[in-house]
Design a protein around this motif. Structure first.
Motif, PDB file in Angstrom:
ATOM      1  N   ASP A  31       0.831  -1.209   0.000  1.00 24.56           N
ATOM      2  CA  ASP A  31       0.000   0.000   0.000  1.00 24.56           C
ATOM      3  C   ASP A  31       0.862   1.255   0.000  1.00 24.56           C
ATOM      4  N   VAL A  32       1.917   1.255   0.795  1.00 25.34           N
ATOM      5  CA  VAL A  32       2.820   2.408   0.854  1.00 25.34           C
ATOM      6  C   VAL A  32       3.482   2.625  -0.505  1.00 25.34           C
ATOM      7  N   GLU A  33       3.953   1.565  -1.121  1.00 21.36           N
ATOM      8  CA  GLU A  33       4.604   1.682  -2.432  1.00 21.36           C
ATOM      9  C   GLU A  33       3.619   2.186  -3.484  1.00 21.36           C
ATOM     10  N   ARG A  36       3.002   5.851  -2.792  1.00 23.77           N
ATOM     11  CA  ARG A  36       4.190   6.626  -3.156  1.00 23.77           C
ATOM     12  C   ARG A  36       4.217   6.861  -4.671  1.00 23.77           C
ATOM     13  N   ASN A  37       3.921   5.829  -5.430  1.00 25.03           N
ATOM     14  CA  ASN A  37       3.890   5.964  -6.886  1.00 25.03           C
ATOM     15  C   ASN A  37       2.767   6.900  -7.324  1.00 25.03           C
ATOM     16  N   GLN A  38       1.613   6.813  -6.669  1.00 19.27           N
ATOM     17  CA  GLN A  38       0.502   7.701  -7.006  1.00 19.27           C
ATOM     18  C   GLN A  38       0.863   9.155  -6.724  1.00 19.27           C
ATOM     19  N   ILE A  39       1.515   9.391  -5.601  1.00 17.35           N
ATOM     20  CA  ILE A  39       1.923  10.753  -5.245  1.00 17.35           C
ATOM     21  C   ILE A  39       2.926  11.283  -6.267  1.00 17.35           C
ATOM     22  N   ALA A  40       3.877  10.455  -6.659  1.00 17.05           N
ATOM     23  CA  ALA A  40       4.869  10.884  -7.648  1.00 17.05           C
ATOM     24  C   ALA A  40       4.200  11.182  -8.982  1.00 17.05           C
ATOM     25  N   LEU A  76       7.071   4.077 -13.678  1.00 15.76           N
ATOM     26  CA  LEU A  76       7.144   4.343 -15.112  1.00 15.76           C
ATOM     27  C   LEU A  76       5.852   3.930 -15.796  1.00 15.76           C
ATOM     28  N   HIS A  77       5.302   2.808 -15.383  1.00 14.50           N
ATOM     29  CA  HIS A  77       4.026   2.352 -15.961  1.00 14.50           C
ATOM     30  C   HIS A  77       2.923   3.371 -15.686  1.00 14.50           C
ATOM     31  N   MET A  78       2.922   3.935 -14.484  1.00 14.81           N
ATOM     32  CA  MET A  78       1.899   4.909 -14.122  1.00 14.81           C
ATOM     33  C   MET A  78       2.077   6.224 -14.887  1.00 14.81           C
ATOM     34  N   LEU A  79       3.306   6.542 -15.251  1.00 16.94           N
ATOM     35  CA  LEU A  79       3.596   7.820 -15.903  1.00 16.94           C
ATOM     36  C   LEU A  79       3.667   7.747 -17.419  1.00 16.94           C
ATOM     37  N   LYS A  80       3.583   6.546 -17.980  1.00 16.28           N
ATOM     38  CA  LYS A  80       3.839   6.418 -19.413  1.00 16.28           C
ATOM     39  C   LYS A  80       2.935   7.299 -20.266  1.00 16.28           C
ATOM     40  N   ASP A  81       1.715   7.553 -19.830  1.00 18.30           N
ATOM     41  CA  ASP A  81       0.816   8.403 -20.610  1.00 18.30           C
ATOM     42  C   ASP A  81       1.176   9.883 -20.485  1.00 18.30           C
TER      43      ASP A  81
END
Length: 111
Positions: A31-33, A36-40, A76-81
């Motif tokens: 959940d933390v990871e 963290r990715n969502q926040i970034a 990176l997967h979350m940001l690819k778009d």
């Protein structure tokens, strides 16, 4: 004289509780990871509103890079778009080459 050892049922209950807590810890770490990715990702999107963008200047196919990195770099997967591809920029080939050269200089400047 009575033995100071715990009863088998107590030991089993403690083992079950330890396993439960270990599972909760793993879930909490995941959940933390994720958060963290969502926040970034949210931060990158907010930066875009201020003129800061992510531009992929690599020579490899970006989709392939994302696929290969998805297990080690979930961000990176979350940001690819949100990543813009230099090769798709609406500029002349000469301008793309100049941007590529400038980006390569920036990438290697601090190494």
């Amino acid at each position: 004289m009575s033995e100071p050892y715990a009863q088998p049922s107590t030991i089993q209950a403690l083992k079950e509780r330890i396993a439960e807590l270990e599972n909760q810890l793993v879930e909490a770490q995941q959940d933390v990871e994720t958060r963290r990715n969502q926040i970034a990702a949210e931060a990158v999107r907010n930066l875009r509103s201020h003129g800061v963008i992510l531009v992929y200047v690599g020579e490899e196919d970006f989709s392939q890079v994302c696929a290969e990195a998805s297990s080690t770099l979930p961000l990176l997967h979350m940001l690819k778009d949100d990543v813009r591809l230099l090769r798709n920029a609406p500029v002349s080939p000469a301008a793309k080459e100049a941007l590529f050269d400038a980006a390569q200089h920036l990438l290697h400047r601090w190494q």
